[in-house]
Design a protein around this motif. Structure first.
Motif, PDB file in Angstrom:
ATOM      1  N   GLU A 777       3.897  18.650  -7.541  1.00 22.92           N
ATOM      2  CA  GLU A 777       3.787  19.132  -6.451  1.00 22.92           C
ATOM      3  C   GLU A 777       4.774  18.960  -5.114  1.00 22.92           C
ATOM      4  O   GLU A 777       4.935  19.456  -4.266  1.00 22.92           O
ATOM      5  CB  GLU A 777       2.301  18.488  -6.125  1.00 22.92           C
ATOM      6  CG  GLU A 777       1.600  19.010  -4.849  1.00 22.92           C
ATOM      7  CD  GLU A 777       0.153  18.852  -4.444  1.00 22.92           C
ATOM      8  OE1 GLU A 777      -0.252  19.546  -3.732  1.00 22.92           O
ATOM      9  OE2 GLU A 777      -0.180  17.883  -5.074  1.00 22.92           O
ATOM     10  N   ALA A 778       5.201  17.623  -5.546  1.00 24.76           N
ATOM     11  CA  ALA A 778       6.257  17.207  -4.544  1.00 24.76           C
ATOM     12  C   ALA A 778       7.553  17.959  -4.446  1.00 24.76           C
ATOM     13  O   ALA A 778       8.198  18.239  -3.565  1.00 24.76           O
ATOM     14  CB  ALA A 778       6.764  15.630  -5.193  1.00 24.76           C
ATOM     15  N   LYS A 779       7.838  18.410  -5.458  1.00 25.68           N
ATOM     16  CA  LYS A 779       8.939  19.510  -5.423  1.00 25.68           C
ATOM     17  C   LYS A 779       8.848  20.536  -4.380  1.00 25.68           C
ATOM     18  O   LYS A 779       9.538  20.940  -3.726  1.00 25.68           O
ATOM     19  CB  LYS A 779       9.278  20.037  -6.886  1.00 25.68           C
ATOM     20  CG  LYS A 779      10.376  20.899  -6.811  1.00 25.68           C
ATOM     21  CD  LYS A 779      11.087  21.132  -8.285  1.00 25.68           C
ATOM     22  CE  LYS A 779      10.136  22.089  -9.101  1.00 25.68           C
ATOM     23  NZ  LYS A 779      10.731  22.577 -10.229  1.00 25.68           N
ATOM     24  N   PHE A 780       7.465  21.281  -4.684  1.00 25.89           N
ATOM     25  CA  PHE A 780       7.054  22.409  -3.759  1.00 25.89           C
ATOM     26  C   PHE A 780       6.709  21.907  -2.382  1.00 25.89           C
ATOM     27  O   PHE A 780       7.015  22.509  -1.501  1.00 25.89           O
ATOM     28  CB  PHE A 780       5.938  23.066  -4.388  1.00 25.89           C
ATOM     29  CG  PHE A 780       6.362  23.494  -5.628  1.00 25.89           C
ATOM     30  CD1 PHE A 780       7.054  24.990  -5.659  1.00 25.89           C
ATOM     31  CD2 PHE A 780       5.615  23.288  -6.914  1.00 25.89           C
ATOM     32  CE1 PHE A 780       7.471  25.486  -6.862  1.00 25.89           C
ATOM     33  CE2 PHE A 780       5.953  23.944  -8.036  1.00 25.89           C
ATOM     34  CZ  PHE A 780       6.792  25.035  -8.296  1.00 25.89           C
ATOM     35  N   ILE A 781       6.354  20.734  -2.295  1.00 26.08           N
ATOM     36  CA  ILE A 781       6.303  20.240  -1.009  1.00 26.08           C
ATOM     37  C   ILE A 781       7.571  19.958  -0.070  1.00 26.08           C
ATOM     38  O   ILE A 781       7.772  20.319   0.861  1.00 26.08           O
ATOM     39  CB  ILE A 781       5.479  18.820  -0.809  1.00 26.08           C
ATOM     40  CG1 ILE A 781       4.022  19.069  -1.455  1.00 26.08           C
ATOM     41  CG2 ILE A 781       5.523  18.076   0.508  1.00 26.08           C
ATOM     42  CD1 ILE A 781       3.402  17.530  -1.281  1.00 26.08           C
ATOM     43  N   LEU A 823       1.922  26.972   2.869  1.00 25.73           N
ATOM     44  CA  LEU A 823       0.795  27.168   2.338  1.00 25.73           C
ATOM     45  C   LEU A 823       1.198  27.970   0.851  1.00 25.73           C
ATOM     46  O   LEU A 823       0.559  27.505  -0.137  1.00 25.73           O
ATOM     47  CB  LEU A 823       0.024  28.471   2.929  1.00 25.73           C
ATOM     48  CG  LEU A 823      -0.997  29.203   2.357  1.00 25.73           C
ATOM     49  CD1 LEU A 823      -2.130  28.244   1.966  1.00 25.73           C
ATOM     50  CD2 LEU A 823      -1.642  30.434   3.014  1.00 25.73           C
ATOM     51  N   CYS A 824       2.033  28.701   0.891  1.00 30.22           N
ATOM     52  CA  CYS A 824       2.774  29.045  -0.655  1.00 30.22           C
ATOM     53  C   CYS A 824       3.369  28.213  -1.378  1.00 30.22           C
ATOM     54  O   CYS A 824       3.089  28.150  -2.694  1.00 30.22           O
ATOM     55  CB  CYS A 824       3.635  30.298  -0.131  1.00 30.22           C
ATOM     56  SG  CYS A 824       3.024  31.848   0.598  1.00 30.22           S
ATOM     57  N   CYS A 825       3.922  27.383  -0.651  1.00 32.52           N
ATOM     58  CA  CYS A 825       4.561  26.220  -1.624  1.00 32.52           C
ATOM     59  C   CYS A 825       3.601  25.221  -2.064  1.00 32.52           C
ATOM     60  O   CYS A 825       3.816  24.698  -3.045  1.00 32.52           O
ATOM     61  CB  CYS A 825       5.811  25.576  -0.792  1.00 32.52           C
ATOM     62  SG  CYS A 825       7.090  26.474  -0.549  1.00 32.52           S
ATOM     63  N   THR A 826       2.519  24.761  -1.361  1.00 32.77           N
ATOM     64  CA  THR A 826       1.504  24.153  -1.864  1.00 32.77           C
ATOM     65  C   THR A 826       0.575  24.631  -2.883  1.00 32.77           C
ATOM     66  O   THR A 826       0.193  23.850  -3.804  1.00 32.77           O
ATOM     67  CB  THR A 826       0.775  23.445  -0.582  1.00 32.77           C
ATOM     68  OG1 THR A 826       1.812  23.044   0.275  1.00 32.77           O
ATOM     69  CG2 THR A 826      -0.099  22.337  -0.908  1.00 32.77           C
TER      70      THR A 826
END
Length: 925
Positions: A777-781, A823-826
């Protein structure tokens, strides 16, 4: 006292018109208890002898004036009518009428006759210091015909305060009661006439005119009065021509030629105002007809109703004559008097006798030539033909030449004096000529009220009667020019009154003729004065932007009243500025609303997906359902806040939209910050950093604190510098309704605070970017925060340089981009796994992936400290790194320490044990 004798200058001994005695000087007379004097210019000029030296002799006169002769007859008729009525019971009025021959000199001789003492055998005028008890020959005087004569005579009569009532002298100066205390008139002054002329000129759209006047007191005063009125009404006088007052002047014909030449030369002058006597106008018009002059002639009251001028041959070629005449009254009794005039005795009326002689001399001629013949006969010529011609009477001639205005004003003057006499005779025996003095009659005359045409008329404080004017139009009817009444001019109200529409059409027809120095400036233009000394000569220039003119010939353009109106160049009106704002119906607003609506649908869809997959590893790895709901709710509010940027701005919308966006975005970033902090805490092996992060990792207080700070910022902003609705006038033809943020500083602090939180979140997430791929998740955040930063960095210069109704759209776009990005990345990667990779969203797949990740990480990652959260593991272990080299790590030569036990150096931590420790730590997130 000193006695002045009235001399009688002798012309001849046997001629009928010569003056052998004082009685011979009287033109017409009738005895009575009270005698009224009359002074009329029955002849237009006095003959001047050619011998040298000139002797003080009263000469005979020439130029018999039918119109003035009729006025004299009107006076006689009025006196006879009064004597035959009950107005003055028991009292008879008499009269003595003299001919001034339009000469001041001869009129002064008549005035001396008026001043002579009653019953004086020598017609003596006594000099006294006090004339209060002095009884002169007459009690009042009717006349004179011309203002110049009236001025001179009135100064003499004022010596004894003998009332003088003129039916024709209209000079404005005669209203001055200091200089002319005993002067009255039954007509308005030239002030009203010149004002009426100016009103006619203005309403007809003329402003470039010529003026011709006689060079005498009457002409000069009329010209001066007209000049003042014209200047006050922006009417310019292109030229002024003065003609000699006397026809015998050697320069008269030269001056007439010069005046005609000036009229012909001035092509743009199509309106000529004429202040002249009738015989002057006659000469002028004959010359104008020869030169084919065609203009509009504005006639003064002296000649506006002159039949002898209107019947000049080819008078139609001159153009249109419109003039002002004295108000008509009922003169039917006078017309009957004229029909019976041939039966009147001529013994005591030399004027009537002369008229009969003129009829005999000129009877063989046609109508107009008959008039000319009468006017051109001198008294000397008549003497030569006396008795040689049979007496012929023309019944129609006098009635045809009647000027009703002058006849009415003359009769009104007689009746005014009669009413004043009636007031004096209430308690006196007026058969006695000494019953009252002229000055007593003067005081009574000031209070007189006469009923005229069922209306009460009286003299005002200036001695003038407030009667109106008839506007006369010389109109061709059945091939002949007739003098018709076109309208009435109300001197008190200063307006024209029309009896019917046909006469109003005649008035409107005058407007078709242009008489202007410059072409009229249309609405949307204004005057620009040129080098000409006349204000009527100008150029027309367009009104500048935001200025307008709604009338013709405006001196300047009006500025549009306020900022809500605008006008283009050359505008005749102001237009309300179009109000612009990002409306619901705007295609771009619709597009943005669809994006926001899609975002709301996306949020709800994610919420449904996560709710249905509550117990799956992916949802658990996202922080649990509570955190996800809070984040999704904040995304929902952010999408909702875009609605407040659209449609008409209101105070509520302006205050709500930024506060709602700021607080919602802060709540979203705060929750993501907690998730980033948890990831960093799980993979931090530095004991000091681990302890710091453990202290910081307090989810609920952190979210509340971070969001609360933003709430405080927004609250202070709304209290002290609240946003408001602003009208932006930067676009010339439009008003942009927009929200003014109130304080750019507060707006910047709000955004800066969100950026600071996002930056911290970005740092934390960046450090935990190497988790297992499907669960990282950190990468997308990190990607979401990058999208946020890029969007808002681009927003700042675009927002600063954009204006207009689409400015709110810029902020909507950046809000949507940043919101969609986060929103999309999370959530979308997790939704993808939940929906399309369900095989990886199991506990066994999760453990297998952790095992694989731990196998790769065990040989390459240098571990300092690993802290297992008590919530994620049933034990806590501390491993001290003793792997000095890569070979040590590979060979398993690492030491470890169990909590509560000393470090066991020399013990080898097998490779499988290190792999197990990593596997447990990854499982904790």
């Amino acid at each position: 006292f000193v006695i002045f004798l009235i001399p009688c200058f002798v012309v001849g001994t046997d001629v009928a018109f010569s003056c052998q005695s004082a009685e011979d000087f009287v033109g017409a007379s009738s005895p009575g208890d009270i005698v009224i004097g009359g002074l009329f210019a029955v002849h237009s000029e006095m003959l001047h002898p050619e011998e040298d030296p000139i002797k003080p002799v009263i000469q005979n006169c020439a130029g018999f004036e039918i119109q003035v002769f009729l006025q004299m007859l009107a006076m006689i008729h009025a006196i006879e009518a009064i004597n035959n009525s009950t107005l003055l019971p028991g009292v008879t009025l008499g009269y003595e009428i003299y001919d001034s021959c339009a000469e001041v000199t001869k009129a002064m001789a008549s005035a001396l006759r008026f001043l002579s003492k009653f019953n004086s055998s020598e017609d003596a005028v006594e000099f006294k210091c006090n004339y209060s008890d002095y009884i002169p020959r007459v009690k009042a005087v009717i006349g004179a015909s011309y203002s110049e004569v009236s001025m001179a005579v009135s100064r003499l009569l004022a010596l004894q305060l003998i009332p003088q009532v003129s039916p024709a002298s209209s000079a404005e100066i005669l209203s001055d009661k200091i200089r002319f205390p005993s002067f009255f008139r039954t007509i308005p002054s030239d002030f009203h006439q010149t004002r009426a002329m100016t009103r006619l000129i203005c309403e007809s759209g003329w402003n470039w005119i010529g003026v011709i006047a006689t060079d005498d007191d009457n002409g000069r005063f009329a010209l001066e009065s007209f000049g003042v009125q014209a200047m006050a009404n922006n009417v310019c006088i292109a030229f002024k021509e003065m003609l000699p007052a006397y026809l015998t002047d050697s320069t008269f014909h030269t001056k007439v030629d010069q005046a005609i030449e000036k009229i012909v030369k001035e092509k743009r002058v199509n309106v000529i105002v004429v202040f002249m006597r009738q015989f002057h106008v006659l000469k002028l018009f004959k010359k104008a007809i020869e030169r084919n002059v065609n203009k509009i002639w504005i006639a003064s009251d002296n000649w506006s109703a002159a039949v002898k001028i209107s019947t000049i041959p080819n008078i139609r070629q001159l153009g249109t004559v419109v003039g002002f005449g004295f108000k008509k009254g009922d003169i039917s009794s006078f017309q009957e008097f004229l029909r019976n005039l041939r039966e009147k005795p001529t013994e005591n009326n030399k004027f009537l006798r002369e008229y009969i002689m003129l009829l005999s001399v000129c009877a063989h001629l046609e109508y107009h030539h008959f008039q000319t013949c009468i006017a051109n006969q001198s008294q000397d010529n008549l003497l030569e033909n006396d008795g040689s011609k049979p007496q012929i009477w023309r019944d129609d001639f006098l009635n045809a030449n009647v000027e009703p205005g002058f006849i009415h004003s003359t009769m009104l003057a007689v009746y005014a004096i009669a009413h004043a006499i009636k007031g004096q005779c209430k308690d006196r025996d007026c058969k006695d000529p000494s019953a009252f003095t002229p000055w007593e009659l003067l005081e009574e005359l000031k209070k007189v009220v006469v009923i005229d045409d069922d209306k009460e008329v009286k003299f005002d404080s200036n001695g003038d009667m407030s009667t109106s004017y008839d506007v006369l139009l010389w109109k061709e009817i059945d091939g002949h020019v007739k003098i018709t009444t076109m309208a009435e001019y109300d001197a008190e109200k200063g307006g024209f009154i029309f009896e019917d529409e046909d006469k109003k059409k005649d008035f409107l027809a005058l407007k078709k003729v242009q008489s202007t120095c410059s072409q009229p400036c249309r609405p949307g233009q204004m005057k620009k004065v040129t080098e000409s000394p006349h204000t009527c000569c100008y150029e027309c220039v367009y009104c500048p932007e935001n200025h307008y003119s709604n009338q013709t010939d405006m001196d300047y353009c009006y500025r549009c009243n306020n900022k809500t109106y605008w006008a283009p160049i050359n505008s005749s009106t102001c237009y309300r500025k179009t109000i612009y704002f990002l409306a619901w119906t705007d295609w771009f607003a619709i597009f943005l609303l669809l994006l926001s609506a899609f975002g709301v649908v996306l949020v709800l869809s994610i919420c449904v997906i996560f709710t249905k997959n509550l117990d799956t590893p992916v949802v658990k790895a996202s922080g649990g359902l509570t955190v996800c709901y809070i984040i999704l709710f904040s995304h929902f509010l952010i999408f909702l806040s875009t609605v407040f940027f659209i449609d008409v701005p209101t105070e509520f919308k302006c205050k709500t939209r930024q506060a709602l966006f700021g607080i919602s975005f802060t709540l979203c970033i705060s929750c993501i910050l907690i998730k980033s902090l948890k990831i960093l805490l799980a993979f931090s092996f530095d004991p000091k950093l681990q302890n710091f992060l453990k202290c910081m990792y307090k989810p609920i207080p952190t979210v509340v604190t971070c969001t609360g700070i933003q709430v405080i910022i927004c609250t202070f902003w709304l209290i002290f510098r609240t946003p408001f609705v602003n009208q932006n006038f930067s676009i010339p033809r439009a008003i942009i309704l927009e929200c003014n943020e109130g304080s750019i500083v507060a707006f910047g602090i709000m955004l800066g605070y969100i950026a600071a939180l996002a930056f911290i979140c970005f740092i934390f997430a960046f450090k935990g970017r190497k988790l297992p791929e499907n669960y990282n998740e950190a990468k997308f955040i990190t990607f979401g925060m990058l999208i946020y930063f890029i969007a808002w960095i681009v927003f700042i210069p675009v927002y600063a340089t954009t204006f207009g109704k689409y400015l709110p759209a810029v902020e909507i776009i950046v809000v949507l981009i940043s919101n969609y990005g986060i929103l999309c990345c999370t959530f979308l990667p997790k939704c993808y796994i939940i929906i399309y990779k369900q095989e990886t969203n199991t506990k066994s797949a999760f453990l297998k992936m952790v095992y694989t990740y731990s196998s790769k990480s065990a040989g390459s990652v240098a571990l300092s400290q690993v802290s297992l959260d008590s919530k994620s593991s049933s034990f806590r272990a501390t491993i001290t790194d003793s792997c000095k080299t890569e070979n040590d790590s590979v060979n398993g030569n690492c030491h470890f320490q169990v909590p509560g036990q000393p470090l066991m150096k020399g013990k080898v931590l097998p490779k499988n044990a290190a792999r197990t420790m990593v596997r447990k730590r990854v499982s904790s997130i």
